[in-house]
Enzyme design. Sequence first.
Site, PDB file in Angstrom:
ATOM      1  N   LYS A 107     -33.492 -38.825  52.384  1.00  0.00           N
ATOM      2  CA  LYS A 107     -34.948 -38.976  52.352  1.00  0.00           C
ATOM      3  C   LYS A 107     -35.422 -39.497  53.699  1.00  0.00           C
ATOM      4  O   LYS A 107     -34.878 -40.460  54.233  1.00  0.00           O
ATOM      5  CB  LYS A 107     -35.350 -39.942  51.240  1.00  0.00           C
ATOM      6  N   ARG A 153     -47.154 -39.699  28.710  1.00  0.00           N
ATOM      7  CA  ARG A 153     -45.908 -39.008  28.375  1.00  0.00           C
ATOM      8  C   ARG A 153     -45.170 -39.698  27.224  1.00  0.00           C
ATOM      9  O   ARG A 153     -44.225 -39.143  26.676  1.00  0.00           O
ATOM     10  CB  ARG A 153     -45.002 -38.938  29.606  1.00  0.00           C
ATOM     11  N   GLU A 171     -40.162 -42.412  30.556  1.00  0.00           N
ATOM     12  CA  GLU A 171     -41.243 -43.193  29.967  1.00  0.00           C
ATOM     13  C   GLU A 171     -41.106 -43.342  28.449  1.00  0.00           C
ATOM     14  O   GLU A 171     -41.400 -44.392  27.890  1.00  0.00           O
ATOM     15  CB  GLU A 171     -42.589 -42.540  30.300  1.00  0.00           C
TER      16      GLU A 171
END
Length: 659
Positions: free
Chosen positions: A293, A421, A393
Site C-alpha cells: 500500500k 449492513r 459488521e
Amino acid sequence: MTKPRQYHCFPEQRPETPLLDLAPLPELLRGLDESQLPQLADELRAHLLYCVGQSGGHFGAGLGVVELTVALHYLLDTPRDKLVWDVGHQTYPHKILTGRRDSMLTMRQTDGLAGFPKRSESEYDSFGVGHSSTSISAALGMAIGYQDEQPPRQTVAVIGDGAMTAGMVFEALNHAADTDANMLVIVNDNMMSISKNTGGLATYFSKIWASKTYIQLRAGSKKVLSKIPPAWELAQRTEEHMKGMVAPGTLFEELGFNYIGPIDGHDLSSLIPTLRNMLLMKGPRLLHINTTKGKGFAPAEADPVGFHAVNKIEQPIQDKTEKALAETIAKKSTSALASKKIKYQDVFGQWLCDMAAQDPALIGITPAMCEGSGMVDFAERFPERYHDVAIAEQHAVTFAAGLACEGKKPVVAIYSTFLQRAYDQLIHDVALQNLDVTFGIDRAGLVGEDGPTHAGSFDLSFLRCIPNMIVMAPSDENETRQLLFTGYQFNGPAAIRYPRGVGPGTPINTEMKTLPIGQGILRRSGLRVAILNFGTLLTHAIETAELHNYTVADMRFVKPLDEALIDSLASSHDLLVTLEENTIQGGAGSAVLEYLQQAGVTTPTLQLGLPDRFVDHGKHHDLLASCGLDKTGIEQAISRRLASLVIDHQQQWANESNQ
C-alpha cells in the site's frame, strides 16, 4: 524485474508523461509494446501523486495497484470485459486510464468525479461501490448474465485481503464454485493477512501452475485418470498437497477455485504472463498477488494508515532527506491535535477511555474502523478489552449481543452507513432480546467528499422504528459525551449518532452525568415559530432564530420524544419546524408529526431534512446548502411556510365571510 520508481514528495507541477499521453483510453493502451508498460506504470504513479497533491483524496490503495491496473486494461477488452473493483479506494489509476485523466483534479468535489466507481460516470465502471466485499457477488452475477454470449467475455473481480474477511465474500465464493462460472478473482494482499508464503519458490510454482503446459497436462490427466477413480483421486490430492506446501491455496481449491499465487503484484514481468494465462482458463480462478500500500511513495509506505488519504497539499515537501520524511510523517499523524476544535470521533474515543477506566465490564468493538472511529488510544490502553473484528459488521453486532448476555457492557463503534449492513442483527440479536449494547454511530448525516455510499442519511429512520431502543442525536461535542454516558447507563440497546469532522467548539465537561431520558432542552425563547432541532444543525437553527426572534429547542432524543416539550411549543407557537440531517421520510420530523396526529394537535408544521434522493459528493457546507439546510435555506423555507399560512388564513376568512 524492473522496480517501480520511488517518490518522496508530491509533484508541484504536472509531470512529463509521454507514454501516458498516448494512452488516454484502454484501447490505445493496448497498442503499446509490452516492454513499455513499466515506464507507463511509473508515469501513472507520478500523475496520480500530482493529482492527489492538488485535490486531496485516497491514494495509498491506488498506488498499490498501479501495475495491476495497467496489466488488466492491457489484457482485457474493457469495457466489454467486466472489471469489478471492491470498495473503490484503489480506482484512481483506473479512472486515469479510462478517459477521466483531465478531470482528476475535480475528484470528490462538488460536480466533480466521484471518489469511487460510479456506473453513471463511465462505462468502464462496471459496478458502483463504496462498501467493501461486494465485488465477487457482483462479478458472479455479471458472468452468469452473459455466459452464453459469443465471443465470450471476461469477468474480473479485484478484492483486498481486508475485504476477504466479510461473510458475503465466502457466500459468493461458495456459489461461484457451484455454478462453474467463468470468472477470475484477484486477491490484492497488501497486509499479508492471508499468508506469508512469499518468495522465489512460491513464485516459481505460480508460474508453472499458470503455464499453458501445466494447464494442458492437468486437462489431459483429468481426461485419462477420471476413468480410473482411485488414480484420479490420488492425483488430485497430490496436486493439492503440493500447492499447499508452497502457497495458501488449499482453502480456495476446496471451494472449487483454481488458485494461483502468491506473486509480486508490482512485477509486470511475472504479473502479465500469469494474468494472460489465467484469462485463458475456464471456470472460477483466483490469483493471489502481494502488493505494498502506497507503493512508490516513501511517506505512504512508511505510514500506510496515516497516508491512506490526504487533504490538498498546500506546501509540497521540498527536502527529501530521511529526517524531513520523518518530520512529515510525524506532522501528518499529529495534525488533528493542532486543531482548536475537536473531532466527534475523538470525543467518542476520549469518552470510551474514560468510561473503560471506570467500568471493567466495558468492551470496545469495531469492524475495521479503529482509526476512523477514534479508538487508537483505547486499543493501546485496554488491549484485552479491544476487539477489531475486521470487515464483518454483522458479526460485530451479534458478537456484542453475546457479550451482553454474559454481563459485559459492549460498545460498538460503527459508521452509520456500515450499520445498515447489520440491520437484521441489530433487530433480531440485540433489540428483540433487549440486550445492553451501546452503539456509537459515527458519520451520521452527509459526509461530504465520500458521497452517498458513505452518507449516514437513514439511521434515524431505520433506528426509531425498532422496539426497545433509545435513539439520541447530540448537537455538539459536550452533548455527545454526555449522551454517550447516558446511553451506556441505559439498561438496553442505545444508539448515539454524531457526524464526521469537528464540532462547533463547545467546551466539554469531563464530568459525566446521566441526562434525563427523552428530555430535550430549550435553547432560545421567541415568538410565532419554534424550531425543534435534532442533532448538529443546532448552530444554523439558532442563527436563523436570532434573526427573526424564533424559539429553538434542542430535542436530543429522537426516541423517546419529549412529548411534554412538543405540547408546550405547539400550544404557544403558530408553526413547528423540525430540523434534522437525516432523510425526511421516516425521520425525527416524522416522529413529531406522528405524535401530533395521535394527540390531536393541529399546529401547522414544516419538516426540514435531507430530500428523497441520494445526495452526491462535495463539500459538506455546499451539500447542506443544496438541501436547504444551511442558515439561508432554513430561513427561506420558514418564510415560505409562514406566507402560505397567511394565505390559508385569508382564504378561510373569505370563505367564512361568503357564508
